[in-house]
Design a protein around this motif. Structure first.
Motif, PDB file in Angstrom:
ATOM      1  N   PRO A   1       0.821  -1.209   0.000  1.00 62.12           N
ATOM      2  CA  PRO A   1       0.000   0.000   0.000  1.00 62.12           C
ATOM      3  C   PRO A   1       0.860   1.266   0.000  1.00 62.12           C
ATOM      4  N   GLY A   2       0.357   2.303  -0.645  1.00 60.51           N
ATOM      5  CA  GLY A   2       1.097   3.563  -0.685  1.00 60.51           C
ATOM      6  C   GLY A   2       0.803   4.321  -1.959  1.00 60.51           C
ATOM      7  N   ASP A   3       1.496   5.435  -2.125  1.00 60.72           N
ATOM      8  CA  ASP A   3       1.266   6.297  -3.285  1.00 60.72           C
ATOM      9  C   ASP A   3       2.036   5.852  -4.521  1.00 60.72           C
ATOM     10  N   GLU A   4       3.068   5.020  -4.334  1.00 60.27           N
ATOM     11  CA  GLU A   4       3.843   4.520  -5.475  1.00 60.27           C
ATOM     12  C   GLU A   4       3.059   3.384  -6.132  1.00 60.27           C
ATOM     13  N   GLN A   5       2.591   3.610  -7.366  1.00 58.25           N
ATOM     14  CA  GLN A   5       1.726   2.620  -8.013  1.00 58.25           C
ATOM     15  C   GLN A   5       2.449   1.347  -8.420  1.00 58.25           C
ATOM     16  N   ASP A   6       3.756   1.421  -8.548  1.00 60.07           N
ATOM     17  CA  ASP A   6       4.528   0.264  -9.008  1.00 60.07           C
ATOM     18  C   ASP A   6       5.672  -0.005  -8.025  1.00 60.07           C
TER      19      ASP A   6
END
Length: 313
Positions: free
Chosen positions: A126-131
Motif C-alpha cells: 500500500p502507498g502512493d507509489e503505483q509500481d
C-alpha cells in the motif's frame, strides 16, 4: 437477431447491478492527457456510451473533462454514459478502497460510477507509489489482505449507492470462481483479454451460468504480432461482408454475447470501431472453428503488472 445497424447499440442488462452495459466500449488507456481528452470527446461524438477508465491510467481527470464538455454541449447526459473505473493494486486494503473510489469520482467529475472493478487480483504494497519495487526490481506484494476482503469493501460501496455494480479484471477462471463462491454481491462484469486468438470459452460459459458480463479488452489483439487483423480467416470474411478486419473481430465479440473495449487516438479508427454490423452465421462459425492461433498478449493475469502500461510516468 439484431439488425445490422442495431448491433453497435447492443446493451447487456446487469444481473448483479443496476442498468445495462453497452456492448461497444471505449478504453481510455492513452498515455497523454491531451490525446485522452480528444479521443474520448471523439468517441462520445461517434456514439460510444461506455467509457472504461482506471486509477492506474493516470488520466481520469482528462476523461472527466471530455465528459463535462459533452454534457455542456447538451447532446449527452450523464445517464447516457456507462462509466467503468478500477481500484489499483496498491489500494486493496479495505480501509483504502473508499478513499480510492472517492478520488476516482472526483477526477472523473461524476457523482456515481456504473461499474467499479478490482484492476487485478494481486495486492501490492500500500502507498502512493503505483509500481512498488524492491532493490532488485521485483514487485513488492502485500500479503496482509485477501481478495475476498477487498471484494467485501467493494460490496460496501454498492450498499452506499454511489457504485452501481462491481466486478473483477485481469483474472483467471479460478479467481472468478473463488469470488463468486463467497460474494454477497456477485460480480456484474469480468474484464479480461479476449479476442479470436484468446476466446476464453470456458470463462465465458461460467459467466453465462452466473449472470456475469464478460468484458473483453485488447479485443483486436492490441496491434501486437501475430496480428489478429491480418489473420486470413478474418480478412476473408471482411472481404465478403465489406467491412474492415477490425470490424469483423469486434462484431464477433458482441454476437457471441460479450462486451468489448477498443482504444484509438485516430478519429478514423474510432469511427470504424463503432460502426460494426452483424456477421452471417457462417462467419461466426468460421472464426470459432478455423482459427488455430492461440496467444495471450498480456501476462498481467500471472503477476498483476499490466503489460500495456509503461512503468515510467
Amino acid at each position: 437477431m439484431a439488425t445490422s445497424d442495431a448491433l453497435r447499440y447492443t446493451r447487456i442488462p446487469l444481473t448483479h447491478g443496476s442498468g445495462a452495459i453497452p456492448a461497444v466500449g471505449f478504453g481510455t488507456l492513452i498515455p497523454d492527457p491531451v490525446a485522452t481528452r480528444q479521443a474520448t470527446k471523439t468517441a462520445l461524438e461517434v456514439g460510444f456510451r461506455h467509457l472504461d477508465c482506471a486509477e492506474r491510467y493516470r488520466n481520469e481527470d482528462a476523461v472527466g473533462d471530455a465528459m463535462q464538455s459533452a454534457f455542456k454541449a447538451g447532446a449527452i447526459r450523464r445517464g447516457d454514459i456507462f462509466v467503468t473505473t478500477k481500484l489499483w493494486n496498491t489500494n486493496h486494503r479495505p480501509e483504502r478502497v473508499r478513499p480510492a473510489f472517492d478520488a476516482s469520482c472526483r477526477r472523473l467529475q461524476v457523482d456515481y460510477v456504473d461499474c467499479y472493478l478490482i484492476h487485478t487480483p494481486f495486492a501490492f504494497q500500500p502507498g502512493d507509489e503505483q509500481d512498488p519495487r524492491d532493490e532488485r526490481g521485483k514487485v513488492i506484494y502485500d500479503s496482509g489482505v485477501t481478495l475476498a476482503e477487498t471484494w467485501q469493501a467493494l460490496e460496501r460501496l454498492v450498499d452506499d449507492g454511489r457504485c452501481r455494480s462491481i466486478g473483477l479484471s485481469d483474472v483467471t477462471l479460478e479467481k472468478v470462481r473463488e469470488i463468486v463462491a463467497v460474494a454477497r454481491i456477485k460480480p456484474a462484469a469480468v474484464q479480461v483479454e479476449s479476442h479470436p486468438y484468446l476466446p476464453e470459452w470456458d470463462l465465458l460459459e461460467f459467466c453465462r451460468e452466473h449472470g456475469i458480463v464478460l468484458l473483453a479488452f485488447a479485443a483486436l489483439g492490441h496491434g501486437l504480432d501475430p496480428k489478429l487483423v491480418d489473420d486470413p480467416v478474418i480478412t476473408d470474411i471482411a472481404g465478403r461482408v465489406h467491412k474492415t478486419p477490425a470490424q469483423v473481430a469486434l462484431a464477433w465479440a458482441v454476437q457471441r454475447g460479450t462486451a468489448f473495449l477498443t482504444t484509438s487516438t485516430k478519429p478514423e479508427y474510432i469511427r470504424q470501431n463503432f460502426a460494426i454490423s452483424t456477421l452471417p452465421e457462417d462467419a461466426m462459425r468460421e472464426i470459432r472453428e478455423d482459427i488455430r492461433t492461440n496467444v495471450r498478449f498480456n501476462a498481467v493475469v500471472a503477476s498483476g503488472v499490466p503489460g500495456f502500461i509503461p512503468r515510467a510516468g
